[in-house]
Motif scaffolding. Structure first.
Motif, PDB file in Angstrom:
ATOM      1  N   GLN A   1      40.131  -1.315 -49.595  1.00 25.31           N
ATOM      2  CA  GLN A   1      40.784  -2.517 -49.049  1.00 25.31           C
ATOM      3  C   GLN A   1      42.215  -2.605 -49.535  1.00 25.31           C
ATOM      4  OE1 GLN A   1      38.724  -6.449 -48.663  1.00 25.31           O
ATOM      5  NE2 GLN A   1      40.257  -7.131 -50.139  1.00 25.31           N
ATOM      6  N   LYS A   2      43.088  -3.041 -48.653  1.00 25.80           N
ATOM      7  CA  LYS A   2      44.492  -3.274 -48.958  1.00 25.80           C
ATOM      8  C   LYS A   2      44.818  -4.727 -48.648  1.00 25.80           C
ATOM      9  CE  LYS A   2      49.059  -2.830 -49.170  1.00 25.80           C
ATOM     10  NZ  LYS A   2      49.788  -2.884 -50.459  1.00 25.80           N
ATOM     11  N   SER A   3      45.349  -5.453 -49.634  1.00 24.54           N
ATOM     12  CA  SER A   3      45.699  -6.861 -49.458  1.00 24.54           C
ATOM     13  C   SER A   3      47.180  -7.001 -49.146  1.00 24.54           C
ATOM     14  CB  SER A   3      45.362  -7.655 -50.718  1.00 24.54           C
ATOM     15  OG  SER A   3      43.973  -7.597 -50.989  1.00 24.54           O
ATOM     16  N   PHE A   4      47.500  -8.033 -48.353  1.00 29.64           N
ATOM     17  CA  PHE A   4      48.878  -8.293 -47.945  1.00 29.64           C
ATOM     18  C   PHE A   4      49.218  -9.769 -48.164  1.00 29.64           C
ATOM     19  CE2 PHE A   4      47.138  -4.950 -45.228  1.00 29.64           C
ATOM     20  CZ  PHE A   4      48.082  -3.944 -45.347  1.00 29.64           C
TER      21      PHE A   4
ATOM     22  N   MET B   1      38.500  -0.654 -44.884  1.00 27.70           N
ATOM     23  CA  MET B   1      37.915   0.525 -44.262  1.00 27.70           C
ATOM     24  C   MET B   1      36.665   0.887 -45.069  1.00 27.70           C
ATOM     25  SD  MET B   1      39.621   4.210 -43.322  1.00 27.70           S
ATOM     26  CE  MET B   1      40.056   4.563 -45.030  1.00 27.70           C
ATOM     27  N   SER B   2      35.534   1.016 -44.379  1.00 24.31           N
ATOM     28  CA  SER B   2      34.273   1.322 -45.042  1.00 24.31           C
ATOM     29  C   SER B   2      33.645   2.552 -44.408  1.00 24.31           C
ATOM     30  CB  SER B   2      33.295   0.143 -44.923  1.00 24.31           C
ATOM     31  OG  SER B   2      33.824  -1.020 -45.526  1.00 24.31           O
ATOM     32  N   LEU B   3      33.215   3.466 -45.244  1.00 19.99           N
ATOM     33  CA  LEU B   3      32.475   4.638 -44.793  1.00 19.99           C
ATOM     34  C   LEU B   3      31.050   4.500 -45.311  1.00 19.99           C
ATOM     35  CD1 LEU B   3      32.391   7.335 -43.353  1.00 19.99           C
ATOM     36  CD2 LEU B   3      33.135   8.435 -45.478  1.00 19.99           C
ATOM     37  N   ARG B   4      30.109   4.259 -44.393  1.00 21.98           N
ATOM     38  CA  ARG B   4      28.718   4.054 -44.767  1.00 21.98           C
ATOM     39  C   ARG B   4      27.970   5.386 -44.783  1.00 21.98           C
ATOM     40  NH1 ARG B   4      27.712  -1.412 -43.517  1.00 21.98           N
ATOM     41  NH2 ARG B   4      29.669  -2.526 -43.945  1.00 21.98           N
TER      42      ARG B   4
ATOM     43  N   ARG C   1      25.985   7.495 -40.727  1.00 23.99           N
ATOM     44  CA  ARG C   1      27.331   7.747 -41.258  1.00 23.99           C
ATOM     45  C   ARG C   1      28.340   7.161 -40.269  1.00 23.99           C
ATOM     46  NH1 ARG C   1      28.593  13.535 -43.529  1.00 23.99           N
ATOM     47  NH2 ARG C   1      28.081  14.140 -41.394  1.00 23.99           N
ATOM     48  N   ILE C   2      28.868   5.991 -40.630  1.00 28.59           N
ATOM     49  CA  ILE C   2      29.704   5.224 -39.713  1.00 28.59           C
ATOM     50  C   ILE C   2      30.964   4.790 -40.449  1.00 28.59           C
ATOM     51  CG2 ILE C   2      29.829   3.139 -38.295  1.00 28.59           C
ATOM     52  CD1 ILE C   2      26.779   3.239 -38.103  1.00 28.59           C
ATOM     53  N   LEU C   3      32.096   4.896 -39.791  1.00 31.73           N
ATOM     54  CA  LEU C   3      33.373   4.420 -40.315  1.00 31.73           C
ATOM     55  C   LEU C   3      33.710   3.093 -39.649  1.00 31.73           C
ATOM     56  CD1 LEU C   3      35.882   4.959 -42.079  1.00 31.73           C
ATOM     57  CD2 LEU C   3      36.924   6.036 -40.076  1.00 31.73           C
ATOM     58  N   MET C   4      33.903   2.066 -40.476  1.00 32.67           N
ATOM     59  CA  MET C   4      34.206   0.728 -39.951  1.00 32.67           C
ATOM     60  C   MET C   4      35.560   0.268 -40.473  1.00 32.67           C
ATOM     61  SD  MET C   4      30.479  -1.060 -40.545  1.00 32.67           S
ATOM     62  CE  MET C   4      30.970  -2.550 -39.682  1.00 32.67           C
ATOM     63  N   VAL C   5      36.376  -0.280 -39.586  1.00 36.87           N
ATOM     64  CA  VAL C   5      37.694  -0.809 -39.959  1.00 36.87           C
ATOM     65  C   VAL C   5      37.745  -2.272 -39.546  1.00 36.87           C
ATOM     66  CG1 VAL C   5      40.182  -0.622 -39.614  1.00 36.87           C
ATOM     67  CG2 VAL C   5      38.766   1.451 -39.649  1.00 36.87           C
ATOM     68  N   SER C   6      38.176  -3.145 -40.450  1.00 35.19           N
ATOM     69  CA  SER C   6      38.247  -4.576 -40.166  1.00 35.19           C
ATOM     70  C   SER C   6      39.489  -5.177 -40.802  1.00 35.19           C
ATOM     71  CB  SER C   6      36.992  -5.297 -40.666  1.00 35.19           C
ATOM     72  OG  SER C   6      36.876  -5.176 -42.062  1.00 35.19           O
ATOM     73  N   GLY C   7      39.917  -6.294 -40.243  1.00 34.12           N
ATOM     74  CA  GLY C   7      41.079  -6.999 -40.778  1.00 34.12           C
ATOM     75  C   GLY C   7      40.839  -8.484 -40.784  1.00 34.12           C
ATOM     76  N   ARG C   8      41.538  -9.209 -41.651  1.00 31.48           N
ATOM     77  CA  ARG C   8      41.413 -10.667 -41.697  1.00 31.48           C
ATOM     78  C   ARG C   8      42.757 -11.277 -42.113  1.00 31.48           C
ATOM     79  NH1 ARG C   8      41.508 -12.298 -46.907  1.00 31.48           N
ATOM     80  NH2 ARG C   8      40.709 -10.871 -48.514  1.00 31.48           N
ATOM     81  N   TYR C   9      42.951 -12.520 -41.720  1.00 26.70           N
ATOM     82  CA  TYR C   9      44.134 -13.265 -42.140  1.00 26.70           C
ATOM     83  C   TYR C   9      43.751 -14.730 -42.277  1.00 26.70           C
ATOM     84  CZ  TYR C   9      48.779 -15.271 -42.409  1.00 26.70           C
ATOM     85  OH  TYR C   9      49.887 -15.957 -42.840  1.00 26.70           O
TER      86      TYR C   9
END
Length: 491
Positions: free
Chosen positions: A438-441, A450-453, A481-489
């Motif tokens: 995770q990268k915070s802004f 970004m999560s790799l399950r 085996r799934i790559l998930m990308v998410s964002g929040r604000y």
């Protein structure tokens, strides 16, 4: 008999949450709504091969291709009244809610007998099934909490739940003589399940400088009414249960505490477990529900020690769990067909030890882990003399969290579950690793994750069933085996 199934699934769904609050004086009236709709489609292709044990001569081979579509719609409504007080430990809440779900499923099955490939020229059988299921749940609930002058606290409340599950199932086969699908009344059916659960509870809790305790008692009255249309069979039950609970915590010193807890609980079967209709995706290995299931009655006892240090903590728990009417899936073979269905076993009990540890290795590195080891004993002799089993199992979880430069954080989560016995046979061990970055802004108002399950693609479900008359092994592997990308604000 060797069988292999390849499945693909697609889902498109939409959820909508809506609501509002109205404040007047010390009162709040809220409305919460939820609407969902989704469409699912899947294709299951089953390849079956039956051979003689001694000679390995081929007896039968066939392919069943199940093309299934499902439409789900649902809406929830809840009206909530809350009364606030000058004392924040005092509260009153009244909730009235209603939930509706409608599931409509169509199964079109093509059968290719004496063939190992689902080619059009090999098509020699067709089946079709329609499932129209409606679920209604209404709840009225009141909760009141108030502190006493002595420093203790009382919590009390009432709750009534009304449920109705209406499942209409129509199964038909294609007849060559009429060149049309003909309903099979022996399989088609309508099942209606209704119940009412009326409960009240009372909790008294108090504390001192070294001793905290909570005493609770919940009483329930349950009424159940089921109807099976093709036989005209009805089943009515009503019963009263009491569920006491006790929680205590004694502080030995600033770093060490011991706790003791006991509770009696109830776990009711889910709607799909009660539904008697068969899943005909595989004609020789059928899954079906059981409308005569009873709820599990669970006694839980736990004794623990907690040690808290400057940068770490360790919790040790000894536990015992006894279940009357344990719900478990059993496999029965009738006329060469394997039926898997839930059943109430006599009893099940487990006892063991659990360790939970948390430590800050460095200011930027935290480790959180747990290990549980336990013994299980299952008595299903009411189903069959061979449904008695016992064994040892353990599982563990380890989480490493790192705070990295430039507002990055990294987490590794490893899980292991050992083989575990069931009433007949056992489930094999599972293990897998997940990674999260995770990268915070903007001063933590925003974040990108970004999560790799299941990094090494090891997660699967496998096991075996063993009785006096047959042995069955199974293995299922999803795309884990799934790559998930998410964002929040956050505003």
């Amino acid at each position: 008999m060797d069988q292999e199934t390849n499945s693909t699934n697609e889902n498109l769904g939409h959820n909508l949450n809506f609501g509002g609050d109205y404040y007047f004086g010390n009162n709040i009236i809220s409305y919460e709504g939820f609407f969902q709709t989704s469409d699912d489609s899947q294709v299951n292709t089953l390849y079956a091969d039956l051979r003689e044990v001694g000679t390995n001569d081929l007896v039968l081979e066939y392919v069943r291709r199940n093309q299934e579509t499902e439409a789900d719609d649902g809406i929830d409504n809840a009206l909530i009244y809350e009364r606030t007080f000058d004392n924040p430990d005092k509260s009153f809440k009244l909730i009235a809610s209603n939930s509706y779900r409608n599931q409509y499923k169509i199964q079109n099955i093509d059968i290719f007998r004496n063939s190992s490939e689902p080619l059009d020229e090999n098509l020699n059988g067709q089946e079709r099934a329609f499932t129209d299921e409606k679920r209604y749940v209404s709840i009225v609930q009141m909760d009141f909490t108030t502190p006493l002058a002595s420093g203790a606290k009382i919590e009390t409340g009432l709750k009534s739940t009304f449920r109705k599950f209406d499942n209409d199932y129509v199964y038909s086969r294609f007849e060559e003589t009429t060149q049309d699908f003909v309903d099979d009344p022996a399989v088609s059916n309508r099942f209606v399940y209704k119940d009412q659960i009326h409960a009240g509870y009372f909790i008294y809790s108090g504390s001192s400088s070294r001793f905290d305790y909570t005493l609770g008692l919940r009483g329930e009255y349950t009424f159940v009414d089921t109807y099976l249309a093709n036989t005209g069979e009805t089943n009515q039950q009503n019963y009263v249960n009491l569920f006491p609970s006790l929680q205590t915590l004694y502080k030995l010193d600033e770093e060490n505490s011991i706790k003791l807890s006991y509770s009696r609980r109830i776990d009711r079967p889910t709607a799909w477990r009660l539904n008697p209709f068969p899943d005909i995706t595989d004609s020789l290995s059928v899954r079906r529900g059981n409308p005569n299931l009873q709820p599990e009655m669970i006694h839980s006892l736990e004794f623990g020690h907690m040690a808290n240090f400057e940068n770490s903590s360790l919790t040790t728990n000894l536990f015992y769990r006894h279940v009357d009417g344990q719900l478990d899936f059993v496999t029965l073979v009738e006329d060469g067909i394997s039926y898997s269905q839930p059943a109430n076993l006599n009893t099940a009990q487990s006892y063991g030890v659990e360790f939970i540890g948390i430590t800050d290795v460095l200011p930027w590195w935290n480790i959180n882990g747990s290990v549980t080891a336990f013994r299980i004993q299952v008595d299903g002799s009411n189903v069959g003399e061979e449904f008695v089993n016992q064994g040892f199992a353990w599982n563990s979880k380890l989480m490493n969290s790192f705070e990295l430069p430039r507002d990055f954080s990294l987490q590794f989560v490893a899980n292991y579950e050992s083989a575990e016995i069931e009433a007949q046979g056992r489930d094999l061990a599972q293990y897998y690793l997940d990674i999260n970055l995770q990268k915070s802004f903007w001063e933590n108002k925003g974040a990108l994750s970004m999560s790799l399950r299941d990094v090494f693609d090891t997660r699967r479900f496998a096991g075996n069933s063993l009785t006096n008359t047959f042995r069955q092994s199974f293995y299922a592997k999803r795309e884990t085996r799934i790559l998930m990308v998410s964002g929040r604000y956050r505003f």
